[in-house]
Motif scaffolding. Sequence first.
Motif, PDB file in Angstrom:
ATOM      1  N   GLU A   6     -27.914  -3.312  -2.311  1.00 28.52           N
ATOM      2  CA  GLU A   6     -28.727  -1.791  -2.653  1.00 28.52           C
ATOM      3  C   GLU A   6     -29.617  -1.948  -3.867  1.00 28.52           C
ATOM      4  OE1 GLU A   6     -23.959  -1.135  -1.915  1.00 28.52           O
ATOM      5  OE2 GLU A   6     -25.415  -2.613  -2.875  1.00 28.52           O
ATOM      6  N   SER A   7     -30.646  -1.152  -3.878  1.00 29.53           N
ATOM      7  CA  SER A   7     -31.592  -0.766  -4.788  1.00 29.53           C
ATOM      8  C   SER A   7     -32.152   0.528  -4.705  1.00 29.53           C
ATOM      9  CB  SER A   7     -32.808  -1.765  -4.668  1.00 29.53           C
ATOM     10  OG  SER A   7     -33.424  -1.656  -3.354  1.00 29.53           O
ATOM     11  N   SER A  21     -32.265   1.945  -0.947  1.00 29.62           N
ATOM     12  CA  SER A  21     -32.343   0.741   0.054  1.00 29.62           C
ATOM     13  C   SER A  21     -31.106  -0.010   0.141  1.00 29.62           C
ATOM     14  CB  SER A  21     -33.735   0.156   0.028  1.00 29.62           C
ATOM     15  OG  SER A  21     -34.976   0.773  -0.010  1.00 29.62           O
ATOM     16  N   CYS A  22     -30.898  -0.373   1.147  1.00 31.72           N
ATOM     17  CA  CYS A  22     -30.162  -1.461   1.441  1.00 31.72           C
ATOM     18  C   CYS A  22     -30.245  -2.569   2.257  1.00 31.72           C
ATOM     19  CB  CYS A  22     -28.664  -0.925   1.990  1.00 31.72           C
ATOM     20  SG  CYS A  22     -27.341  -1.987   2.395  1.00 31.72           S
ATOM     21  N   HIS A  95     -22.802   3.227  -2.728  1.00 29.64           N
ATOM     22  CA  HIS A  95     -22.662   1.982  -2.022  1.00 29.64           C
ATOM     23  C   HIS A  95     -23.048   2.058  -0.397  1.00 29.64           C
ATOM     24  CE1 HIS A  95     -19.864   0.122  -4.768  1.00 29.64           C
ATOM     25  NE2 HIS A  95     -19.630   1.338  -5.220  1.00 29.64           N
ATOM     26  N   CYS A  96     -23.773   0.940   0.244  1.00 24.48           N
ATOM     27  CA  CYS A  96     -24.026   0.936   1.592  1.00 24.48           C
ATOM     28  C   CYS A  96     -22.965   0.164   2.249  1.00 24.48           C
ATOM     29  CB  CYS A  96     -25.436   0.540   1.883  1.00 24.48           C
ATOM     30  SG  CYS A  96     -25.602  -1.222   1.771  1.00 24.48           S
ATOM     31  N   GLN A 116     -22.671  -4.053  -3.372  1.00 21.26           N
ATOM     32  CA  GLN A 116     -21.954  -3.920  -4.792  1.00 21.26           C
ATOM     33  C   GLN A 116     -22.440  -2.610  -5.490  1.00 21.26           C
ATOM     34  OE1 GLN A 116     -19.971  -6.078  -6.531  1.00 21.26           O
ATOM     35  NE2 GLN A 116     -20.011  -7.083  -4.485  1.00 21.26           N
ATOM     36  N   GLY A 117     -23.287  -1.772  -4.795  1.00 16.27           N
ATOM     37  CA  GLY A 117     -23.652  -0.506  -5.371  1.00 16.27           C
ATOM     38  C   GLY A 117     -24.781  -0.485  -6.274  1.00 16.27           C
ATOM     39  N   THR A 118     -25.469   0.715  -6.433  1.00 13.91           N
ATOM     40  CA  THR A 118     -26.483   0.994  -7.271  1.00 13.91           C
ATOM     41  C   THR A 118     -26.322   2.410  -7.985  1.00 13.91           C
ATOM     42  OG1 THR A 118     -28.908   1.226  -7.484  1.00 13.91           O
ATOM     43  CG2 THR A 118     -27.999   2.029  -5.495  1.00 13.91           C
TER      44      THR A 118
END
Length: 124
Positions: A6-7, A21-22, A95-96, A116-118
């Motif tokens: 993710e970002s 975004s993922c 998280h995606c 991991q998540g953003t």
Amino acid sequence: QVQLVESGGGLVQAGGSLRLSCAASGRSFGGNAMAWFRQAPGKEREFVATISWSGGNTRYTDSVKGRFTISRDNAKNTVYLQMNSLKPEDTAIYHCAAADRLYGVVTDMAYTYWGQGTQVTVSS
């Protein structure tokens, strides 16, 4: 090695927007439902949105309807979450996830792959 990365998270004022975004790697997820979940400090992980394998079906939790939009680009193996009119209560780690099914569901147990998540922080 399958990865979801993710970002796009960050700090934004209430009323602002972010686009998450993922990006998936290691295999194609063009035939998989994808979803976004979030977890705020001290709270359980909760469902945010899901999109079917083709992008033709989407579903949102009530608190984000009309403000968030999930989309995907299978050619890029990427799923997005456009978040508008952000509120402090949207603050969480996002998280995606990908499921081995065509159509998404709200339960996190259905999803096999996780990023991991953003961090998204919305200030008032």
